[in-house]
Design a protein around this motif. Structure first.
Motif, PDB file in Angstrom:
ATOM      1  N   TYR A   1     -38.372 -53.954 -41.285  1.00 28.29           N
ATOM      2  CA  TYR A   1     -39.726 -54.223 -40.798  1.00 28.29           C
ATOM      3  C   TYR A   1     -40.176 -53.178 -39.771  1.00 28.29           C
ATOM      4  CZ  TYR A   1     -38.691 -58.634 -43.054  1.00 28.29           C
ATOM      5  OH  TYR A   1     -38.344 -59.583 -43.981  1.00 28.29           O
TER       6      TYR A   1
ATOM      7  N   GLN B   1     -41.722 -57.871 -35.682  1.00 27.26           N
ATOM      8  CA  GLN B   1     -42.348 -57.838 -36.995  1.00 27.26           C
ATOM      9  C   GLN B   1     -41.607 -58.731 -37.987  1.00 27.26           C
ATOM     10  OE1 GLN B   1     -45.380 -56.152 -37.559  1.00 27.26           O
ATOM     11  NE2 GLN B   1     -45.105 -56.246 -35.345  1.00 27.26           N
ATOM     12  N   GLU B   2     -40.308 -58.835 -37.813  1.00 25.61           N
ATOM     13  CA  GLU B   2     -39.504 -59.738 -38.637  1.00 25.61           C
ATOM     14  C   GLU B   2     -39.935 -61.187 -38.429  1.00 25.61           C
ATOM     15  OE1 GLU B   2     -34.864 -59.563 -39.236  1.00 25.61           O
ATOM     16  OE2 GLU B   2     -35.336 -60.656 -37.387  1.00 25.61           O
TER      17      GLU B   2
ATOM     18  N   ALA C   1     -43.199 -61.780 -40.161  1.00 26.75           N
ATOM     19  CA  ALA C   1     -42.977 -61.952 -41.601  1.00 26.75           C
ATOM     20  C   ALA C   1     -42.441 -63.342 -41.911  1.00 26.75           C
ATOM     21  CB  ALA C   1     -42.003 -60.883 -42.102  1.00 26.75           C
TER      22      ALA C   1
END
Length: 378
Positions: free
Chosen positions: A132, A327-328, A331
């Protein structure tokens, strides 16, 4: 659960939770509400629960109790060791799961997770945060746009002591209220998983290498190589040195299209700073990624593209300070609320178990050791 906010349970409140995930979850309060926490240490669970404004009802010492509490819509699994059992318990209760690496220690565990996920229709996201990272995404786009024929991929990890990487993190002292019998049972469970994967006679040195280094660290690089260059199809050579330790490990193999890959991981206790590089070379140039310590949030990942502009060689360097772990989490929120696909899940985790067992088999062959268990299969 509303579309915008997910009630999240956090299972395991150790180093990676304290240094990375818990601070980021406080930043992402518009996406997640931490409603339950779990740790073997009641003292630690109480302290973390207090920081998130949770009462006694929101803290647990048993993962099963948290999963059955009705307080969560999804879970973050951050326990040490294999995550097969805890992740399976979450999937079996229909709870979407973000699971830190490694997925598991054995193929049997991975296959069980796959069956549970399919039966319950419940997804699992594997914590390969580098996938990510915007710099990694940019590298992927560069390769897709130019379509070069790769020749070789090189991975090098220089790993100083964990204490030096975590000096900035102000971690809590190790808990004192976890019974010795509980720790002994966890150690026994790890030994059983290692035996299932490698056989009863596998030396302790190789067992440690398998769980602590290959599945505990190098899988991140296998994930990046998979995204940028494809799956590792075979392992031709592996070595381990100095004698009697696993301070340095090397493996060489082949990707699809006869692309060669070189993996080098070195534990260097007093090395000045963690360094991790993935370099891809082709006939027109190179693409290189340099990663900082994963415990330094928002430290830059450096992407270097080397090619030619006419008859002039050029090199371009881009830096991304967007936090890959964050960002993980974003997601994962999309996975839970919208069903959006993620960069890695059970299939990718299983593939990396296969690769790590292949590396162990080559190391065993080099030392005249015959492995049993899952790793004995071609």
């Amino acid at each position: 659960m509303t579309r915008s906010r997910v009630r999240l349970g956090v299972i395991g409140l150790g180093v990676v939770a304290q240094a990375v995930h818990l601070p980021l979850l406080r930043n992402q309060r518009d996406l997640f509400e931490v409603t339950a926490v779990c740790d073997l240490s009641a003292e630690r669970a109480a302290r973390v629960a207090e920081r998130f404004g949770l009462g006694a009802a929101g803290r647990f010492r048993s993962a099963e109790e948290l999963l059955d509490s009705g307080l969560v819509d999804a879970v973050l699994v951050l326990t040490s060791g294999s995550h097969g059992q805890v992740a399976g318990a979450a999937l079996g209760r229909g709870l979407p799961t973000l699971c830190e690496k490694p997925l598991a220690y054995t193929l049997a565990e991975a296959d069980s997770l796959e069956r549970l996920s399919a039966k319950e229709g419940t997804p699992l996201q594997l914590g390969y945060m580098k996938l990510y990272d915007p710099a990694v995404r940019r590298a992927h786009r560069e390769l897709a746009a130019t379509g070069p024929v790769l020749r070789v991929v090189e991975v090098t990890v220089l790993h100083p002591s964990g204490s030096s990487q975590l000096a900035h993190a102000n971690l809590e002292p190790p808990p004192s209220d976890v019974p010795a019998s509980t720790l002994a049972a966890l150690s026994q469970e790890t030994s059983q998983r290692q035996e299932q994967a490698l056989g009863l006679e596998a030396p302790a040195e190789l067992r440690q290498l398998y769980t602590e280094v290959l599945l505990g660290s190098l899988v991140h690089d296998l994930a990046v190589v998979r995204l940028l260059a494809g799956e590792l199809e075979r392992v031709d050579h592996a070595d381990l040195w100095p004698e009697g330790s696993w301070s340095s490990v090397a493996a060489d193999g082949v990707l699809a299209g006869d692309v060669r890959v070189s993996l080098r991981w070195h534990y260097l206790d007093r090395y000045p700073a963690y360094r991790e590089e993935v370099r891809l070379h082709h006939e027109q140039g190179s693409i290189a990624l340099t990663f900082p310590s994963p415990f330094l949030l928002n430290a830059p990942t450096v992407l270097t593209v080397t090619d030619a502009d006419g008859e002039v060689a050029r090199s371009r360097e881009d830096r991304s300070t967007v936090e890959a772990f964050e960002q993980e989490l974003v997601a994962f929120h999309r996975l839970v609320t919208e069903g959006q696909p993620v960069a890695a899940g059970i299939a990718e985790g299983r593939a990396d178990i296969v690769t790590c067992q292949r590396i162990l088999r080559r190391l065993a062959e080099r030392r005249g050791v015959e492995l049993a268990g899952e790793a004995a299969s071609p």
